[in-house]
Design an enzyme around this catalytic site. Structure first.
Site, PDB file in Angstrom:
ATOM      1  N   LYS A 206       0.700  -1.231   0.023  1.00 42.38           N
ATOM      2  CA  LYS A 206       0.077  -0.129  -0.029  1.00 42.38           C
ATOM      3  C   LYS A 206       1.037   1.406   0.061  1.00 42.38           C
ATOM      4  O   LYS A 206       1.489   1.335   0.949  1.00 42.38           O
ATOM      5  CB  LYS A 206      -0.851  -0.036   1.153  1.00 42.38           C
ATOM      6  CG  LYS A 206      -1.528   1.242   1.663  1.00 42.38           C
ATOM      7  CD  LYS A 206      -2.441   1.968   0.896  1.00 42.38           C
ATOM      8  CE  LYS A 206      -3.073   3.255   1.455  1.00 42.38           C
ATOM      9  NZ  LYS A 206      -1.987   4.191   1.782  1.00 42.38           N
ATOM     10  N   GLU A 283       8.793  -0.143  11.994  1.00 42.99           N
ATOM     11  CA  GLU A 283       9.454   0.747  11.787  1.00 42.99           C
ATOM     12  C   GLU A 283       8.871   1.936  12.175  1.00 42.99           C
ATOM     13  O   GLU A 283       8.357   2.689  11.209  1.00 42.99           O
ATOM     14  CB  GLU A 283      10.285   0.687  10.438  1.00 42.99           C
ATOM     15  CG  GLU A 283      10.889  -0.675  10.299  1.00 42.99           C
ATOM     16  CD  GLU A 283      12.125  -0.953  10.875  1.00 42.99           C
ATOM     17  OE1 GLU A 283      12.915   0.067  11.410  1.00 42.99           O
ATOM     18  OE2 GLU A 283      12.575  -1.952  10.699  1.00 42.99           O
TER      19      GLU A 283
END
Ligand SMILES: NC(=O)c1ccc[n+]([C@@H]2O[C@H](COP(=O)([O-])OP(=O)(O)OC[C@H]3O[C@@H](n4cnc5c(N)ncnc54)[C@H](O)[C@@H]3O)[C@@H](O)[C@H]2O)c1
Ligand SMILES: O=CCCC(=O)O
Length: 520
Positions: A206, A283
């Site tokens: 995405k 992250e």
């Protein structure tokens, strides 16, 4: 468009304003890399079934760049199914075969690096030289993991039972959902997709709504490289982002989600993933301390602070956010640092000589401005910058240095994600380590010192996932990238980046007999 240059000896004044050569859209050498109104699914270019699209604007000029499909849950589900169909045959390829595909993608990216850089500058705003650097950085992950793919090893392990033997096999985790941010429109994608493919996984990526065109161009290059259909799928959405995030984190077909973005969104995705217990890599945001001890080479520390703080106009997750300078060299550091910032040229990233571009959007400008105003109100002093630059455009802010920072100011605890360097003073090593660790997040940390025992002491004491010692730049495909605390978990790049996309299967062989004994 105009550009602004800081003048030595004058704080934040404009000494040169010049017109950009052209406000026209950049010309690509290969215009077919600019994919409008189509996402890449199952090796084909597809519009959203609804026909809906969203608009993407240039952060420098505010001008319309193009439209990208507003994929919904059904559209994205077709990408997940394509990735699931492609998985059995892709995982069955040898590591060497997957390596060759990644290498071809690397070659395609390098052959088209100029166009990829133009797309990055156009939709992200970073100066064209930085964008070229990002294109090379993105390619480096394809290269690195093409080299890892044929070198996947298991173990042989001594069993507790003398009649048994144990081996381990590394297997691809399966179909992966990847969600990436706009600040590195190419590199954050290849840093995930390359290890996924090296391991034998297939992916649905995405792309961020701010920078879809770089992502879609990467998909086109993957196609040209011969990556089989369904192995890499790239979808885009703006309004449906949350729904697509829910789908990627709840679909039982997806076995792993790797996310790069803010800590707040990471927590949401982690909660959503819990019902299907997905493997996760997170992250997330940082608030990096940057420490200069009085035994440091001050000029090197200033150069390190410039690159660490102002890279991508402060919009990297590993940017220095809190600068701590030992009191005996504080004034000297501030003077040299301010001088260095005066040499920046702010403007449209396509213009010659521009060193710093705009921020991504007005929300980013508002946050930066609020951090500066907060520091000012609480008694800090701006040595350069400190203002919006409406003459350049709505998303420009002056590179800013602020001195006399205190712990009650917002920058002490919040990630600014913009071109503002708040500089604090400290007296002792113990004090600065305590201050540096006073944060919920722990992504990167930097310090400058020439005392070898201090180097080890402080590196071991800082609660972060990555440390730069006497350098402000730590990004390298060879080095494990990731954080601790609320900066998330998992590592990208390096051999550890590959492991994130693998599971370990142990195989125990019974009835193997006892080892030979006695004299043979
Ligand atoms: N640790 C890292 O490697 C790293 C790298 C880059 C950026 N970041 C962090 O990202 C932040 C800046 O990026 P941002 O503001 O775009 O972050 P963000 O979390 O708002 O968005 C990141 C991505 O997630 C998508 N997203 C947002 N909400 C979502 C949801 N509910 N479900 C699914 N997807 C969703 C966005 O469209 C975007 O593509 C900073 O905090 C920065 O430190 C971290
Ligand atoms: O912003 C996050 C990534 C930065 C980098 O990889 O250097």
């Amino acid at each position: 468009m105009p550009s602004l240059r800081f003048s030595p000896g004058v704080t934040s004044s404009i000494i040169s304003i010049r017109r950009a050569s052209s406000m026209a859209p950049p010309k690509l050498n290969d215009p077919s890399l600019f994919k409008q109104n189509a996402c890449y699914v199952n090796g084909e270019w597809r519009a959203a079934k609804s026909g809906k699209t969203f608009k993407v604007n240039d952060p420098s000029t505010g001008e319309f760049i193009g439209s990208s499909p507003e994929f919904d849950v059904a559209d994205t589900n077709s990408a997940i199914l394509a990735a699931a169909d492609a998985f059995p045959s892709f995982r069955a390829k040898t590591g060497r075969e997957r390596a060759k595909l990644l290498r071809r993608w690397f070659d395609e990216l390098n052959a088209n690096a100029e166009d990829i850089a133009k797309l990055i500058t156009w939709e992200n705003g970073k100066p064209i030289n930085d964008a070229k650097g990002e294109s090379a950085y993105a390619a480096s992950f394809l290269e690195w993991f093409s080299e890892e793919a044929p070198r996947i090893y298991g173990d042989t392990i001594n069993s507790s039972n003398p009649a048994n033997r144990i081996i381990t096999v590394k297997e691809p985790v399966g179909v992966c959902g990847l969600i990436t941010p706009w600040n590195f429109p190419a590199a954050m994608i290849t840093r995930k997709v390359a290890p996924a493919l090296a391991a034998g996984c297939t992916v649905v990526c995405k792309a961020p709504a701010e920078t879809p065109f770089t992502a879609l161009a990467l998909a086109e290059l993957a196609h040209r490289a011969g990556i089989p259909k369904g192995v890499v799928n790239v979808v885009t959405a703006l309004d449906n982002t949350i729904e697509i995030g829910k789908l990627l984190t709840t679909s039982p077909t997806i076995k792993k989600v790797s996310f790069t973005g803010s800590t707040g969104v990471g927590k949401i995705l982690m909660k959503q993933s819990s019902d299907t217990l997905k493997k996760l890599s997170m992250e997330l945001g940082g608030n990096s301390p940057f420490i200069v001890f009085d035994d440091a080479d001050v000029d090197a520390a200033v150069a390190g602070a410039v690159v660490s703080k102002f890279r991508s106009s402060g919009q990297t997750c590993v940017c220095a956010n809190r600068l701590y300078v030992q009191s005996s060299i504080y004034d000297q550091f501030i003077r040299k640092f301010t001088e260095a910032v005066k040499s920046f040229s702010v403007g449209n990233g396509f213009d010659e000589g521009i060193t710093h571009g705009p921020l991504i959007h007005d929300r980013a400008i508002d946050k930066v401005d609020s951090h500066v105003r907060d520091a000012e109100k609480k008694g800090a002093t701006i040595t350069i910058g400190g203002q919006k630059l409406p003459n350049l455009g709505a998303n420009f802010f002056q590179p800013t240095v602020i001195r006399d920072m205190t712990a009650d100011m917002a920058i002490a605890t919040e990630e600014t994600f913009g071109p503002v360097a708040g500089v604090f003073s400290f007296d002792t090593e113990a004090e600065v380590v305590r201050l540096a660790n006073q944060s919920d997040v722990g992504l990167a940390g930097y310090f400058f010192s020439r005392d070898i025992s201090r180097v080890f002491r402080v590196a071991e004491a800082l609660e972060v996932g990555m440390i730069g010692v006497n350098t402000g730049l730590i990004s390298d495909p060879a080095s494990p990238f990731g954080g601790v605390k609320q900066s998330g978990f998992g590592r990208e790049g390096s051999k550890y980046g590959l492991a994130e996309f693998q599971t370990i299967k142990s195989v125990t062989f019974g009835d193997m007999g006892k080892p030979l004994q006695g004299k043979l």
